[in-house]
Design an enzyme around this catalytic site. Structure first.
Site, PDB file in Angstrom:
ATOM      1  N   SER A  22      13.234 -14.884  11.557  1.00  0.00           N
ATOM      2  CA  SER A  22      13.046 -13.914  10.766  1.00  0.00           C
ATOM      3  C   SER A  22      14.085 -13.422   9.642  1.00  0.00           C
ATOM      4  CB  SER A  22      12.843 -12.598  11.607  1.00  0.00           C
ATOM      5  OG  SER A  22      13.735 -12.098  12.127  1.00  0.00           O
ATOM      6  N   ASN A 109      17.525  -5.691  19.977  1.00  0.00           N
ATOM      7  CA  ASN A 109      16.264  -5.079  20.082  1.00  0.00           C
ATOM      8  C   ASN A 109      16.538  -3.628  19.529  1.00  0.00           C
ATOM      9  OD1 ASN A 109      15.277  -7.290  21.303  1.00  0.00           O
ATOM     10  ND2 ASN A 109      15.385  -6.318  23.526  1.00  0.00           N
ATOM     11  N   THR A 154     -23.647  11.871  -9.856  1.00  0.00           N
ATOM     12  CA  THR A 154     -23.769  11.525  -8.382  1.00  0.00           C
ATOM     13  C   THR A 154     -24.642  10.149  -8.457  1.00  0.00           C
ATOM     14  OG1 THR A 154     -25.563  12.665  -8.189  1.00  0.00           O
ATOM     15  CG2 THR A 154     -23.634  13.772  -7.544  1.00  0.00           C
ATOM     16  N   HIS A 155     -24.248   9.181  -7.246  1.00  0.00           N
ATOM     17  CA  HIS A 155     -25.007   7.950  -7.305  1.00  0.00           C
ATOM     18  C   HIS A 155     -24.841   7.203  -8.335  1.00  0.00           C
ATOM     19  CE1 HIS A 155     -27.191   9.866  -3.882  1.00  0.00           C
ATOM     20  NE2 HIS A 155     -27.223  10.901  -4.687  1.00  0.00           N
ATOM     21  N   SER A 276      -8.816 -13.498 -23.126  1.00  0.00           N
ATOM     22  CA  SER A 276      -9.291 -14.748 -22.551  1.00  0.00           C
ATOM     23  C   SER A 276      -9.000 -15.865 -23.247  1.00  0.00           C
ATOM     24  CB  SER A 276     -11.013 -14.457 -22.745  1.00  0.00           C
ATOM     25  OG  SER A 276     -11.532 -15.810 -22.702  1.00  0.00           O
ATOM     26  N   ASN A 284      -9.660  -7.316 -21.612  1.00  0.00           N
ATOM     27  CA  ASN A 284      -9.916  -7.337 -20.085  1.00  0.00           C
ATOM     28  C   ASN A 284      -9.130  -6.232 -19.518  1.00  0.00           C
ATOM     29  OD1 ASN A 284     -11.943  -9.059 -20.343  1.00  0.00           O
ATOM     30  ND2 ASN A 284     -10.455 -10.885 -19.641  1.00  0.00           N
ATOM     31  N   GLU A 289      -8.290  -4.122 -12.277  1.00  0.00           N
ATOM     32  CA  GLU A 289      -8.983  -5.214 -11.291  1.00  0.00           C
ATOM     33  C   GLU A 289      -8.117  -5.673 -10.179  1.00  0.00           C
ATOM     34  OE1 GLU A 289     -11.347  -8.014 -13.309  1.00  0.00           O
ATOM     35  OE2 GLU A 289     -10.989  -6.858 -15.233  1.00  0.00           O
ATOM     36  N   TYR A 316      10.532  -4.696  24.565  1.00  0.00           N
ATOM     37  CA  TYR A 316      10.492  -5.541  23.395  1.00  0.00           C
ATOM     38  C   TYR A 316       9.759  -6.803  23.648  1.00  0.00           C
ATOM     39  CZ  TYR A 316      11.696  -8.565  19.374  1.00  0.00           C
ATOM     40  OH  TYR A 316      11.755  -9.433  18.424  1.00  0.00           O
ATOM     41  N   GLN A 321       8.532  -9.021  15.885  1.00  0.00           N
ATOM     42  CA  GLN A 321       8.998  -9.514  14.857  1.00  0.00           C
ATOM     43  C   GLN A 321       7.934  -9.667  13.629  1.00  0.00           C
ATOM     44  OE1 GLN A 321      12.024 -12.623  15.159  1.00  0.00           O
ATOM     45  NE2 GLN A 321      10.801 -13.981  13.938  1.00  0.00           N
ATOM     46  N   LYS A 324       7.372  -6.597  10.412  1.00  0.00           N
ATOM     47  CA  LYS A 324       8.170  -6.229   9.218  1.00  0.00           C
ATOM     48  C   LYS A 324       7.506  -6.562   7.876  1.00  0.00           C
ATOM     49  CE  LYS A 324      11.919  -8.015  12.069  1.00  0.00           C
ATOM     50  NZ  LYS A 324      12.910  -8.652  11.952  1.00  0.00           N
TER      51      LYS A 324
HETATM   52  N1  ARG Z   1      14.476 -11.269  15.267  1.00  0.00           N
HETATM   53  C1  ARG Z   1      14.200 -10.232  16.088  1.00  0.00           C
HETATM   54  C2  ARG Z   1      13.286  -9.538  15.463  1.00  0.00           C
HETATM   55  O1  ARG Z   1      13.071  -9.552  14.090  1.00  0.00           O
HETATM   56  C3  ARG Z   1      15.297  -9.500  16.518  1.00  0.00           C
HETATM   57  C4  ARG Z   1      15.243  -9.239  18.150  1.00  0.00           C
HETATM   58  C5  ARG Z   1      15.062 -10.059  18.819  1.00  0.00           C
HETATM   59  N2  ARG Z   1      15.252  -9.887  20.192  1.00  0.00           N
HETATM   60  C6  ARG Z   1      15.138 -10.870  21.114  1.00  0.00           C
HETATM   61  N3  ARG Z   1      15.266 -10.477  22.258  1.00  0.00           N
HETATM   62  N4  ARG Z   1      14.572 -11.880  20.910  1.00  0.00           N
HETATM   63  O2  ARG Z   1      12.434  -8.698  15.956  1.00  0.00           O
END
Ligand code: ARG
Length: 464
Positions: A22, A109, A154-155, A276, A284, A289, A316, A321, A324
């Site tokens: 990640s 975690n 309206t509408h 265009s 445009n 849009e 966890y 992961q 994010k």
């Molecule tokens: N890379 C993990 C995440 O983004 C961090 C936590 C990982 N913990 C684990 N026990 N694999 O969520």
């Protein structure tokens, strides 16, 4: 070699290593990760878990890593799965043993949960500032163009005339509620998971309240299992972003309509239009849009997270992961779209006469003519029917209500007199809507004052 490789005999597979990483998305949170580590080390020393000297060396080392990351000179190692490992590995390479003590009483975690909450708070603060800037633009447009009359719909059919300011302020209040939603998400994110370790807490005498206040969290999450597996605050963030994008897309839709030849109500500034490659005449409303289109992707981020979280057992799981990217994407997308809308509103040119002409079309005075009869004693329901008949007559004659002769009107009802002319006047029709929250000039002046007050309160909330 991964930091966790002790119990492994085989090497890592290159594909799964990349698949499981990640690091790319985590790079957005390196400052938060380092802040969390600094707070953890200071606390470990205060609690006598590591020496003051180790804490000092760790702190200096972490600052040096941050400097390299700030400057963009830090060399990331593809063997590091995430930002936590990258920072810890670099620190230990730089300072040796002291660095290897940093992870005492801690897990990735609770680290990832801490980083994400800090990052979510920062994103939300930025979004709240962006929201305020957009609300300023809407309020300014309402003030600047006070008195401009346009059709209300309206509408998407002509209904009753309204002030353009009133229309802008409707969006002002929508975005004002979005501010509250962003603030609520911020409050949800503002609690510290740090010190929960992997899932169950730890045997070291950690002071979770110290790290929380060090990191600017106003609360400490009371359950370690919940602390490492809760992502509700990201759902709150993405929901707030989705609603605000939905509001933007409604405004975009109107901007697109208004700038069409059929409406001709506005011209967008050149900076917020595109041409265009084949049709030389085109101008445009691309950015309206695009914002309308990006709404789908932000709602997608919200739905993706809901589905990811559904059925996840405590505590966890690696699924987390996946939380994010969507949150960061939703926040960035909304931020960009608010900036874009602020520019479009600020730079658009109004065609007042086209708006006024449209407001005179489509029997916009019909309700007021019925009200005229009702105020002379006819029950409103009857008055409605009488004016309905007159509209039918107009349609046959191909004229407007205001073009009917007094004798035409009187043959529908003897209550019509010369003074009916007032009921056809578009400005008078608007002005007469004096109810609180209505479109009348005086009511809209009151509304502008209230909007300015609400905006000032949001600003004060940001800078208290
Ligand atoms: N890379 C993990 C995440 O983004 C961090 C936590 C990982 N913990 C684990 N026990 N694999 O969520």
């Amino acid at each position: 070699m991964a930091l966790w490789s002790g119990r492994f005999e085989g090497g890592v597979d290159e594909f799964t290593q990349a698949f499981g990483a990640s690091l790319d998305v985590d790079k957005n949170m390196y400052a938060q990760d380092i802040a969390g580590s600094r707070a953890h080390a200071r606390m470990l020393a205060a609690q006598g878990v590591i020496s003051d000297e180790d804490a000092r060396v760790i702190d200096e080392g972490l600052c040096a890593v941050k400097e390299r990351m700030d400057a963009g000179t830090f060399v990331f190692d593809v063997n590091d799965e995430d930002i936590h490992m990258a920072v810890e590995a670099a620190l230990t390479a730089d300072i040796g043993t002291a660095g290897a003590r940093l992870h005492t009483g801690r897990s990735r975690n609770d680290q990832v949960a801490t980083d994400l909450r800090l990052h979510a708070k920062a994103l939300l603060e930025e979004l709240m500032e962006g929201n305020i800037a957009l609300c300023h633009a809407l309020l300014s447009a309402a003030q600047e163009h006070f008195g401009v009359v346009m059709p209300g719909y309206t509408h998407l059919q002509h209904a009753q005339p309204v002030l353009f300011s009133h229309h802008m302020l409707a969006y002002f209040w929508m975005f004002g509620r979005d501010f509250e939603r962003l603030a609520a998400a911020h409050k949800a994110a503002d609690a510290s998971p740090l010190g929960s370790a992997a899932l169950a807490g730890t045997t070291y005498p950690l002071d979770r309240f110290m790290t929380a206040s060090d990191l600017g969290f106003s609360q400490v999450i009371p359950n370690s299992l919940d602390a490492v597996s809760d992502r509700d605050y990201l759902l709150d963030l993405e929901y707030a972003c989705s609603v605000s994008m939905m509001h933007l897309s409604r405004l975009c839709e109107e901007i697109i309509l208004w700038s069409s030849s059929e409406f001709g109500f506005i011209t967008l500034s050149d900076a917020f239009s595109t041409g265009s490659s084949i049709m030389p005449q085109k101008k445009n409303p691309d950015f309206a849009e695009l914002t309308r289109g990006k709404t789908g992707r932000v709602v997608g981020d919200l739905v993706a997270l809901l589905v990811t979280m559904k059925s996840l057992p405590l505590a966890y799981n690696k699924d987390l992961q996946e939380c994010k990217e969507g949150a960061i994407d939703a926040a960035k997308t909304l931020m960009d779209c608010m900036t874009c809308m602020e520019g479009m509103i600020g730079g658009m040119q109004l065609h007042e006469s086209a708006m006024r002409a449209a407001a005179n079309e489509g029997f916009m005075a019909a309700t007021d003519v019925a009200d005229y009869l009702a105020k002379k004693g006819m029950p409103f329901r009857e008055a409605h029917a009488v004016v309905g008949q007159l509209v039918l007559l107009c349609e046959r004659k191909g004229c407007g209500l205001e073009d009917l002769s007094l004798s035409d009107l009187q043959s529908a009802s003897s209550l019509f007199g010369e003074d009916v002319a007032g009921a056809f006047d578009i400005d008078a029709i608007v002005r007469a809507r004096t109810t609180y929250g209505g479109t009348g000039h005086e009511a809209v002046r009151v509304q502008i004052d209230e909007a300015a007050g609400a905006l000032a309160a949001h600003e004060a909330q940001m800078h208290h």
